[in-house]
Design a protein around this motif. Structure first.
Motif, PDB file in Angstrom:
ATOM      1  N   LYS A  23       0.916  -1.265  -0.118  1.00 20.52           N
ATOM      2  CA  LYS A  23      -0.170   0.083  -0.002  1.00 20.52           C
ATOM      3  C   LYS A  23       0.778   1.096   0.132  1.00 20.52           C
ATOM      4  CE  LYS A  23      -3.772   2.271   2.723  1.00 20.52           C
ATOM      5  NZ  LYS A  23      -4.679   2.548   4.029  1.00 20.52           N
ATOM      6  N   SER A  24       2.007   1.243   0.890  1.00 23.71           N
ATOM      7  CA  SER A  24       2.713   2.356   1.149  1.00 23.71           C
ATOM      8  C   SER A  24       3.492   2.541  -0.527  1.00 23.71           C
ATOM      9  CB  SER A  24       3.767   2.058   1.957  1.00 23.71           C
ATOM     10  OG  SER A  24       3.156   2.113   3.338  1.00 23.71           O
ATOM     11  N   LEU A  25       3.933   1.556  -1.258  1.00 26.44           N
ATOM     12  CA  LEU A  25       4.572   1.693  -2.527  1.00 26.44           C
ATOM     13  C   LEU A  25       3.623   2.132  -3.336  1.00 26.44           C
ATOM     14  CD1 LEU A  25       6.884   0.836  -4.528  1.00 26.44           C
ATOM     15  CD2 LEU A  25       5.687  -1.408  -4.606  1.00 26.44           C
ATOM     16  N   HIS A  96      -7.117  10.693   2.224  1.00 26.37           N
ATOM     17  CA  HIS A  96      -7.191  12.263   1.542  1.00 26.37           C
ATOM     18  C   HIS A  96      -8.622  12.671   1.681  1.00 26.37           C
ATOM     19  CE1 HIS A  96      -2.904  13.052   0.972  1.00 26.37           C
ATOM     20  NE2 HIS A  96      -2.924  11.755   0.684  1.00 26.37           N
ATOM     21  N   GLY A  97      -8.939  13.754   2.269  1.00 30.68           N
ATOM     22  CA  GLY A  97     -10.392  14.215   2.009  1.00 30.68           C
ATOM     23  C   GLY A  97     -10.390  15.325   1.048  1.00 30.68           C
ATOM     24  N   HIS A 107       1.038  10.298   6.893  1.00 29.54           N
ATOM     25  CA  HIS A 107       1.670   9.379   7.463  1.00 29.54           C
ATOM     26  C   HIS A 107       1.000   7.923   7.915  1.00 29.54           C
ATOM     27  CE1 HIS A 107       6.103  11.233   7.474  1.00 29.54           C
ATOM     28  NE2 HIS A 107       5.123  12.086   7.005  1.00 29.54           N
ATOM     29  N   SER A 108      -0.248   8.224   8.232  1.00 29.90           N
ATOM     30  CA  SER A 108      -1.263   7.070   8.936  1.00 29.90           C
ATOM     31  C   SER A 108      -1.030   6.010   7.827  1.00 29.90           C
ATOM     32  CB  SER A 108      -2.553   7.732   8.986  1.00 29.90           C
ATOM     33  OG  SER A 108      -3.228   8.031   7.794  1.00 29.90           O
ATOM     34  N   CYS A 115       7.390   0.558   5.972  1.00 35.22           N
ATOM     35  CA  CYS A 115       6.601   1.232   4.926  1.00 35.22           C
ATOM     36  C   CYS A 115       7.324   2.569   4.487  1.00 35.22           C
ATOM     37  CB  CYS A 115       5.033   1.378   5.563  1.00 35.22           C
ATOM     38  SG  CYS A 115       4.057   0.045   6.045  1.00 35.22           S
ATOM     39  N   PRO A 116       7.850   3.362   5.165  1.00 36.20           N
ATOM     40  CA  PRO A 116       8.386   4.591   4.700  1.00 36.20           C
ATOM     41  C   PRO A 116       9.324   4.087   3.576  1.00 36.20           C
ATOM     42  CG  PRO A 116       8.292   4.528   7.175  1.00 36.20           C
ATOM     43  CD  PRO A 116       7.915   3.393   6.733  1.00 36.20           C
TER      44      PRO A 116
END
Length: 301
Positions: A23-25, A96-97, A107-108, A115-116
């Motif tokens: 997901k982070s990628l 994102h809203g 960062h959540s 993940c980073p």
């Protein structure tokens, strides 16, 4: 094939076991793509393998199918998501809203410590390039928005990297020109093979430069020294990156430091750098011990 293209191919081929890292990628690829909004999400790349990975992650993680369209020249591939419902679903997936005034890294989305790293790999696949170390030391990320570029700089600093910020044709350029910083960045992203390739080139360049200052140093001796030093240097770097170097004995830490600082020296010359000087066999013993410890790291993975 450019060095940048090779780095991206290595990142694309890297297997990620955890869905949170996948997901982070994907998040890094999408957030720093050509467009990332509730109206449209557009990903574009000259690397077909990168585009295929992006489509695969969209399908696997978000159940979103997509088409890649090649440019008339066939050099660029674009994936466009223009359905507002699909865009809204992806924006919500990454937290994102609609009322956000500017894009920043959320960062959540980072669940585990790796993940980073995966996110940074995604950012590089989306907007990063790196020069061939044969020509220059330069790695950069091209970002269209100021707040997003500042957000990326903060993340890089959290990863113990210190980038510089510039501007080119209205785009914000986050870059590194120090070879060690570029090596660290490649390693964090997961491009360790490319990092070692870069180190090899740098060492050969340093040895050749040293040879130019030594009229009596022949090319055959240079290559012999490189071949002997490379496994030692790779082992030391591996121990350093895995935080094992700090726990070694003072004698081994000193050997690692002196070898890294003097990649062009023969074993005898290296032994003479110590105070008091080591014997040739003593220096060889310490280097072999460093290589054994590095090999144990591979056995534990």
């Amino acid at each position: 094939m450019s060095f940048s293209y090779e780095v991206k191919n290595e990142l694309v081929s890297k297997e990620l076991e955890n869905n949170c890292c996948k997901k982070s990628l994907l998040y890094g690829m999408a957030l720093f793509a050509k467009q990332f909004s509730f109206r449209s999400i557009v990903f574009q790349s000259e690397n077909k393998h990168t585009v295929t990975l992006y489509q695969t992650l969209l399908q696997e993680l978000c159940n979103v199918s997509s088409n890649a369209v090649a440019s008339p020249s066939g050099k660029t591939f674009t994936v466009t998501l223009s359905d507002s419902a699909v865009c809204a679903r992806l924006m919500a997936y990454f937290g994102h809203g609609e009322h956000e005034t500017s894009l920043k890294i959320n960062h959540s989305n980072f669940t585990c410590p790796l993940c980073p790293n995966a996110f940074l790999a995604g950012v590089f696949l989306s907007c990063g390039t790196v020069s061939s170390p044969e020509k220059d030391y330069h790695l950069e990320f091209t970002v269209p928005f100021l707040n997003l570029s500042k957000s990326l700089i903060t993340l890089l600093q959290e990863l113990e990297l210190e980038p510089k910020l510039g501007n080119r044709k209205g785009y914000h350029i986050i870059y590194f020109k120090d070879s060690s910083a570029i090596e660290d960045c490649l390693y964090i992203m997961g491009a360790s093979a490319s990092m070692f390739d870069m180190m090899n080139v740098k060492i050969v360049k340093e040895i050749r430069n040293s040879a130019n200052r030594r009229a009596n140093c022949e090319t055959a001796n240079i290559e012999k020294t490189v071949n002997a030093a490379m496994p030692q240097l790779e082992a030391i770097i591996k121990l350093k990156k895995s935080k094992r170097l700090e726990s070694l004995s003072p004698a081994l830490r000193e050997m690692a430091k002196i070898r890294l600082e003097n990649p062009e020296l023969s074993l005898q010359e290296l032994a003479e750098q110590f105070d008091p000087p080591l014997t040739k066999s003593g220096a060889n013993h310490r280097l072999k011990r460093l290589m054994q410890l590095a090999a144990e790291i591979d056995g534990q993975q």
